[in-house]
Design an enzyme around this catalytic site. Structure first.
Site, PDB file in Angstrom:
ATOM      1  NE  ARG A  67      29.782  32.176  51.444  1.00  0.00           N
ATOM      2  CZ  ARG A  67      30.969  32.560  51.909  1.00  0.00           C
ATOM      3  NH1 ARG A  67      31.157  33.800  52.272  1.00  0.00           N
ATOM      4  NH2 ARG A  67      31.959  31.692  52.012  1.00  0.00           N
ATOM      5  CG  HIS A  71      32.085  34.596  47.260  1.00  0.00           C
ATOM      6  ND1 HIS A  71      32.431  33.416  47.861  1.00  0.00           N
ATOM      7  CD2 HIS A  71      32.075  35.524  48.244  1.00  0.00           C
ATOM      8  CE1 HIS A  71      32.621  33.620  49.174  1.00  0.00           C
ATOM      9  NE2 HIS A  71      32.398  34.891  49.416  1.00  0.00           N
ATOM     10  CG  ASN A  93      33.116  30.193  45.815  1.00  0.00           C
ATOM     11  OD1 ASN A  93      32.898  31.028  46.695  1.00  0.00           O
ATOM     12  ND2 ASN A  93      33.507  30.522  44.588  1.00  0.00           N
ATOM     13  CG  HIS A 194      28.101  39.332  56.817  1.00  0.00           C
ATOM     14  ND1 HIS A 194      29.398  39.416  57.264  1.00  0.00           N
ATOM     15  CD2 HIS A 194      28.168  38.654  55.633  1.00  0.00           C
ATOM     16  CE1 HIS A 194      30.219  38.843  56.385  1.00  0.00           C
ATOM     17  NE2 HIS A 194      29.497  38.376  55.391  1.00  0.00           N
TER      18      HIS A 194
HETATM   19  C1  HEM Z   1      33.899  42.387  53.894  1.00  0.00           C
HETATM   20  C2  HEM Z   1      34.450  41.200  53.808  1.00  0.00           C
HETATM   21  C3  HEM Z   1      33.695  39.908  53.981  1.00  0.00           C
HETATM   22  C4  HEM Z   1      34.144  38.816  54.627  1.00  0.00           C
HETATM   23  C5  HEM Z   1      35.485  38.679  55.323  1.00  0.00           C
HETATM   24  C6  HEM Z   1      33.108  37.819  54.583  1.00  0.00           C
HETATM   25  C7  HEM Z   1      33.214  36.550  55.117  1.00  0.00           C
HETATM   26  C8  HEM Z   1      32.192  35.628  55.191  1.00  0.00           C
HETATM   27  C9  HEM Z   1      32.283  34.328  55.809  1.00  0.00           C
HETATM   28  C10 HEM Z   1      33.541  33.734  56.439  1.00  0.00           C
HETATM   29  C11 HEM Z   1      31.078  33.725  55.721  1.00  0.00           C
HETATM   30  C12 HEM Z   1      30.673  32.353  56.244  1.00  0.00           C
HETATM   31  C13 HEM Z   1      30.797  31.305  55.191  1.00  0.00           C
HETATM   32  C14 HEM Z   1      30.565  29.883  55.703  1.00  0.00           C
HETATM   33  O1  HEM Z   1      30.582  29.639  56.897  1.00  0.00           O
HETATM   34  O2  HEM Z   1      30.341  29.011  54.869  1.00  0.00           O
HETATM   35  C15 HEM Z   1      30.208  34.673  55.054  1.00  0.00           C
HETATM   36  C16 HEM Z   1      28.881  34.437  54.781  1.00  0.00           C
HETATM   37  C17 HEM Z   1      28.075  35.315  54.097  1.00  0.00           C
HETATM   38  N1  HEM Z   1      28.472  36.461  53.454  1.00  0.00           N
HETATM   39 FE1  HEM Z   1      30.224  37.416  53.698  1.00  0.00          FE
HETATM   40  N2  HEM Z   1      32.037  38.311  53.894  1.00  0.00           N
HETATM   41  C18 HEM Z   1      32.349  39.581  53.484  1.00  0.00           C
HETATM   42  C19 HEM Z   1      31.563  40.421  52.725  1.00  0.00           C
HETATM   43  C20 HEM Z   1      30.313  40.082  52.248  1.00  0.00           C
HETATM   44  C21 HEM Z   1      29.560  40.881  51.309  1.00  0.00           C
HETATM   45  C22 HEM Z   1      30.046  42.177  50.669  1.00  0.00           C
HETATM   46  C23 HEM Z   1      28.379  40.233  51.111  1.00  0.00           C
HETATM   47  C24 HEM Z   1      27.225  40.612  50.231  1.00  0.00           C
HETATM   48  C25 HEM Z   1      26.940  41.840  49.902  1.00  0.00           C
HETATM   49  C26 HEM Z   1      28.391  39.052  51.955  1.00  0.00           C
HETATM   50  C27 HEM Z   1      27.348  38.173  52.100  1.00  0.00           C
HETATM   51  C28 HEM Z   1      27.380  37.031  52.870  1.00  0.00           C
HETATM   52  C29 HEM Z   1      26.211  36.223  53.171  1.00  0.00           C
HETATM   53  C30 HEM Z   1      24.781  36.540  52.756  1.00  0.00           C
HETATM   54  C31 HEM Z   1      26.641  35.143  53.922  1.00  0.00           C
HETATM   55  C32 HEM Z   1      25.802  33.998  54.464  1.00  0.00           C
HETATM   56  C33 HEM Z   1      25.728  32.907  53.450  1.00  0.00           C
HETATM   57  C34 HEM Z   1      24.820  31.763  53.829  1.00  0.00           C
HETATM   58  O3  HEM Z   1      23.926  31.904  54.662  1.00  0.00           O
HETATM   59  O4  HEM Z   1      25.007  30.721  53.239  1.00  0.00           O
HETATM   60  N3  HEM Z   1      29.595  38.988  52.600  1.00  0.00           N
HETATM   61  N4  HEM Z   1      30.913  35.804  54.725  1.00  0.00           N
END
Ligand code: HEM
Ligand SMILES: *[C@@H]1O[C@H](CO)[C@@H](O)[C@H](O)[C@H]1NC(C)=O
Ligand SMILES: *[C@@H]1O[C@H](CO)[C@@H](O)[C@H](O)[C@H]1NC(C)=O
Length: 323
Positions: A67, A71, A93, A194
């Site tokens: 993440r 970002h 963030n 994800h």
């Molecule tokens: C395509 C559009 C994307 C959207 C709309 C999106 C949106 C989100 C959202 C809303 C969360 C939850 C954050 C929270 O509750 O604090 C999240 C978590 C996460 N995202 Fe995405 N994301 C996207 C793409 C990506 C990409 C490209 C990656 C990495 C290659 C990624 C990796 C992650 C990871 C690993 C988490 C979990 C973080 C944790 O466990 O703390 N995301 N994302």
């Protein structure tokens, strides 16, 4: 007996030759960015050791790095701007990136400074290869093509382009194209990030049928089948209508992405191959150079002014000369 043995030796020799050829290719990739030489080949081992050790205690570090790296690259570019105050704690963030990532980055920074000097490898490079290694630690692919040679941002960057979990696939395709990720397979494969991690604050944005799970424990895993393993089960979950965000689930319904979702759900290796291509592309987004960036001695703070002047002098000499 002798024949069998010589066949075995021939097989080993063949394998060794192709492994050597692969290593030479990788070296060439890194070297081409570091003329006349790679200032810190040791960084690869230092980072991998630190990430593997952390993963044994805390397997959520993979989600943390993914993440943070995404970002970082989707503000201005892969320049470690996210590690600076003002971006680290900005908007989405704040409270959603893992604090441990920033600490671990500086633990690695100290080790790299000791081994190679503090002007050999940028924080942006360390973040890129640490993310790669964190994915491998969670049983994901071993990506051998992440280049080095980025420079670090002097200032935090605007994060307003980060996508909403309610975004439409057309808009996500446009956004990814703006960052050089112009193949729909880039969006699909990278959404596969994800396959690990959780959402803690997204009860309100998770799809309605997930709100209950989310409310009970305050956390919702993003891959409901194998939440801690970097595999293709996130895509399998989408085919069962179990994507957590609509930006995930809608990938199955858009003409430019649905076949890719199905193919990754059916074939883990196909996902891993595309992941390697797409994460490498992401890692190349908008690099800074010695004239508009620097190599931070502390990943959480820009260097002092005096040190900035010495960077400019180093830049005139070609690659920073301190290693
Ligand atoms: C395509 C559009 C994307 C959207 C709309 C999106 C949106 C989100 C959202 C809303 C969360 C939850 C954050 C929270 O509750 O604090 C999240 C978590 C996460 N995202 Fe995405 N994301 C996207 C793409 C990506 C990409 C490209 C990656 C990495 C290659 C990624 C990796 C992650 C990871 C690993 C988490 C979990 C973080 C944790 O466990 O703390 N995301 N994302
Ligand atoms: C990555 O490399 C490690 C160490 O060589 C190996 O154990 C692992 O199976 C590899 N992973 C994949 C997905 O090929
Ligand atoms: C999305 O696609 C699946 C399978 O193709 C279908 O069953 C489902 O109804 C579609 N959902 C929407 C909202 O269009």
């Amino acid at each position: 007996m002798a024949i069998r043995r010589s066949i075995a030796l021939a097989v080993i020799a063949l394998f060794a030759a192709s492994a050597a050829a692969m290593a030479a290719d990788e070296e060439e990739e890194v070297m081409s960015l570091y003329q006349p030489r790679d200032p810190c080949p040791q960084v690869e081992r230092i980072v991998k050791q630190a990430v593997d050790e952390e993963f044994k205690k805390n397997n959520q570090i993979t989600a943390g790095f993914l993440r943070v790296f995404f970002h970082d690259c989707f503000s201005r570019g892969c320049d470690a701007s996210i590690l600076l105050d003002g971006e680290w704690d900005a908007g989405v963030n704040r409270n959603s990136v893992h604090p441990r990532v920033r600490q671990l980055m500086n633990e690695i920074r100290v080790k790299v400074n000791k081994q190679c000097g503090d002007q050999a490898v940028s924080c942006a490079d360390i973040l890129a290869i640490a993310t790669r290694d964190a994915v491998a630690a969670a049983k994901g692919p071993n990506v051998t093509t992440i280049p080095r040679g980025r420079f670090d941002s002097l200032t935090p960057q605007d994060i307003s382009k980060l996508p909403s979990p309610l975004a439409k696939i057309n808009d996500l395709l446009t956004l990814f194209t703006q960052f050089g990720l112009n193949d729909p397979a880039d969006l699909v494969a990278l959404s596969g990030g994800h396959t690990v991690g959780k959402t803690t604050r997204a009860c309100g944005v998770a799809r309605p049928d997930f709100r209950d799970t989310c409310n009970q424990n305050g956390q919702q895993v993003l891959d409901v089948i194998t939440p801690n393993e970097f595999d293709n089960q996130y895509f399998v979950a989408l085919t069962r209508n179990k994507g957590v965000f609509s930006s995930d689930q809608d990938l199955l319904n858009h003409t430019r992405t649905s076949a890719l979702v199905r193919s990754f759900a059916n074939d883990k290796q196909a996902f891993f191959r595309q992941w390697a291509t797409s994460i490498t592309k992401l890692s190349r987004t908008n690099w800074l150079t010695p004239s508009n960036g620097q190599i931070r001695r502390d990943c959480t703070k820009p260097n002092s002014k005096r040190l900035l002047i010495s960077n400019v002098i180093d830049a005139d000499l070609g690659f920073p000369a301190s290693a």
